[in-house]
Design an enzyme around this catalytic site. Structure first.
Site, PDB file in Angstrom:
ATOM      1  N   ASP A  43       0.843  -1.195   0.000  1.00  0.00           N
ATOM      2  CA  ASP A  43       0.000   0.000   0.000  1.00  0.00           C
ATOM      3  C   ASP A  43       0.882   1.251   0.000  1.00  0.00           C
ATOM      4  OD1 ASP A  43      -2.087   1.740   0.227  1.00  0.00           O
ATOM      5  OD2 ASP A  43      -2.893   0.931   2.082  1.00  0.00           O
ATOM      6  N   ASP A  44       0.978   1.932  -1.130  1.00  0.00           N
ATOM      7  CA  ASP A  44       1.760   3.169  -1.264  1.00  0.00           C
ATOM      8  C   ASP A  44       3.271   2.912  -1.289  1.00  0.00           C
ATOM      9  OD1 ASP A  44      -0.783   4.161  -0.914  1.00  0.00           O
ATOM     10  OD2 ASP A  44      -0.359   5.290   0.914  1.00  0.00           O
ATOM     11  N   CYS A  83      -5.711   4.453  -3.644  1.00  0.00           N
ATOM     12  CA  CYS A  83      -5.825   3.064  -3.195  1.00  0.00           C
ATOM     13  C   CYS A  83      -7.026   2.315  -3.773  1.00  0.00           C
ATOM     14  CB  CYS A  83      -5.877   3.010  -1.672  1.00  0.00           C
ATOM     15  SG  CYS A  83      -4.450   3.732  -0.850  1.00  0.00           S
ATOM     16  N   ASP A 274      -0.169  -0.580  -4.943  1.00  0.00           N
ATOM     17  CA  ASP A 274      -1.349   0.035  -5.549  1.00  0.00           C
ATOM     18  C   ASP A 274      -1.058   1.413  -6.129  1.00  0.00           C
ATOM     19  OD1 ASP A 274      -1.039   1.300  -3.110  1.00  0.00           O
ATOM     20  OD2 ASP A 274      -3.108   1.032  -2.448  1.00  0.00           O
ATOM     21  N   ASN A 275      -0.105   2.144  -5.523  1.00  0.00           N
ATOM     22  CA  ASN A 275       0.308   3.458  -6.045  1.00  0.00           C
ATOM     23  C   ASN A 275       1.616   3.863  -5.384  1.00  0.00           C
ATOM     24  OD1 ASN A 275      -2.446   4.228  -4.146  1.00  0.00           O
ATOM     25  ND2 ASN A 275      -0.476   5.051  -3.476  1.00  0.00           N
TER      26      ASN A 275
END
Length: 487
Positions: A43-44, A83, A274-275
């Site tokens: 996540d991130d 997200c 996700d990013n």
């Protein structure tokens, strides 16, 4: 005559039984040859903080080993640096603007995918796969993104998460495991006290059970070129690194368990995020630090190891690729992406030189639609709401990295002026070979007039082909607007 009739019936029964047995055996053979698939989603997490992608400071030995044993993509992109929007694309193979997944799912944001979308886990389960998820979900509705098994664990403790996956790894059926961490997302509270304290990125002073706490000196971290090299930035990056090292340990635990299960030789492992990193200039933007991400794939049936692949792939390609890996038949027209299964073992595959991105919301209060096409070295960003001030995610606004610039009324945030960061032109055109920092906008340069025209044409065609409602902004084409009447 009765004797002949009896013999005929016996022969028919034997043939039917033999045929059924052969079909059962065929199914068994097919199932045994179908790979297990693990999709591990951080996540991130940007490419800035992985040893395999060139960072010599951060400790990620297990993920680095995955790159040594598999394929590392250097031009892998999410379609939206947010997200929920990104995860909907990962699991649907369609851009969020076509599925209603415009932004966050939770709380009052309430963006949700259309009920008629067929998602990856549902398609896999329908074709005989055991499907299981653990950790961050962040998509809706559940009936669209249904998994047969939902495992519970602290999504900040990836070692604990891995330990809960034993039954899935030992499944008699081929399995698809969707393993999603909360790390290295910023941790609560988002607003630090005092204002210049670094966010904890989920780190705790007491640590996590089964996890070695690996800390970093802010003086040693690498500050990406798009960020200001300040005390606040360095302190936050050090916390970000610590969170990533926790991911790595859980990933290592999961790989050890996979090896012990005896299924490592028939399990494809995919690591993505996700990013990009949760810092201003990356997450929620469509600049390279926000959408260009790690993607490492280990396919044990591929004899070639340690491949670096420069193909431009996108998260919209993941669902068809995984279905292809799982030997599940599908109609290519059902997805906006395409399978890259057959080029994983290549270094420079031909025909993979173009990607698109589509961002509309993050939080519901952050309306700022952007559309992107990258072709070869050129990248065009269309800021559809360019007359608006660029909106901040709540956690990024409160970050000491941003506040350290904002409170001091400084002119620059990294290499860009704060005013240019907040107020953007309608079109941004960059030559990434010459300008990887995306600081020299060529959209108004007469020498690039033809390039701009070509890129605009491609962008508009992309929007038409993917049923993008914001296509109306080109020429007020209302063809997608419908009647406004429920029939």
């Amino acid at each position: 005559m009765k004797a002949n009739l009896f013999k005929s019936i016996v022969v028919v029964i034997v043939l039917v039984f033999t045929n059924c047995t052969e079909k059962v055996n065929e199914v068994a053979i097919t199932e045994s040859n179908r790979p297990n698939i693990i999709l591990f989603v951080a996540d991130d997490h940007g490419t800035d903080a992985l040893g395999a992608y060139g960072n010599p400071v951060i400790k990620t030995p297990n993920l680095d080993e995955l790159a040594i044993e598999g394929t590392k993509f250097t031009n892998a992109y999410c379609t939206s640096a947010s997200c929920a929007a990104s995860r909907s694309v990962i699991l649907s193979g369609k851009f969020g603007h076509a599925t209603g997944s415009y932004g966050h799912v939770h709380d009052y944001h309430h963006f949700s995918t259309y009920d008629n979308v067929k998602s990856l886990p549902v398609l896999l389960e329908n074709d005989g796969y055991e499907t299981a998820r653990i950790g961050k979900y962040h998509v809706a509705p559940e009936k669209v993104y249904h998994f047969k098994t939902v495992l519970q664990a602290d999504p900040r403790n990836t070692v604990e998460m891995a330990e809960q996956c034993g039954d899935v790894l030992n499944s008699e059926k081929p399995f698809f495991l969707y393993f999603c961490t909360d790390d290295p997302h910023r941790g609560q509270p988002f607003e630090p006290d005092p204002w210049n304290a670094p966010n904890n990125f989920g780190n705790k002073v007491e640590g996590y059970k089964g996890v070695e706490t690996i800390t970093y000196d802010p003086e040693d971290v690498l500050v990406p070129s798009f960020l200001p090299d300040t005390k606040e930035s360095r302190a936050e990056i050090a916390q970000y690194y610590q969170s990533i090292s926790r991911i790595d340990q859980g990933f290592g635990k999961l790989m050890k368990m996979l090896q012990d299960s005896g299924k490592a030789d028939n399990t494809i492992v995919i690591y993505i995020s996700d990013n990009g990193m949760a810092f201003p200039g990356a997450k929620t933007t469509v600049y390279e630090p926000g959408i260009k991400l790690p993607c490492i794939i280990k396919d044990p049936t591929n004899p070639v190891k340690g491949i670096t692949n420069n193909a431009m792939i996108s998260w919209v390609d993941l669902t068809p690729t995984i279905l292809d890996m799982a030997k599940v038949s599908y109609d290519e027209k059902d997805f906006h992406g395409k399978s890259f299964k057959n080029i994983i073992a290549e270094n420079k595959p031909k025909g993979w030189n173009e990607i698109y991105a589509s961002h509309t919301f993050h939080e519901i209060t952050m309306y700022y639609p952007m559309r992107v096409v990258r072709m070869d070295n050129y990248k065009l960003i269309w800021n559809i709401a360019w007359r608006l001030e660029y909106p901040f995610a709540s956690d990024l606004w409160a970050s000491s990295t941003w506040q350290g610039i904002y409170r001091k009324d400084m002119e620059y945030f990294g290499p860009k002026k704060v005013n240019d960061f907040l107020f953007r032109p309608e079109f941004e055109l960059y030559d990434l070979d010459e300008d990887p920092e995306e600081s020299n906008n060529l959209a108004a340069d007469k020498d690039f007039k033809e390039v701009l025209a070509v890129m605009k044409t491609k962008l508009r065609a992309f929007q038409t082909n993917t049923s993008d409602p914001w296509n109306i902004m080109w020429g007020h084409d209302t063809s997608l607007q419908g009647t406004g009447v429920n029939l």
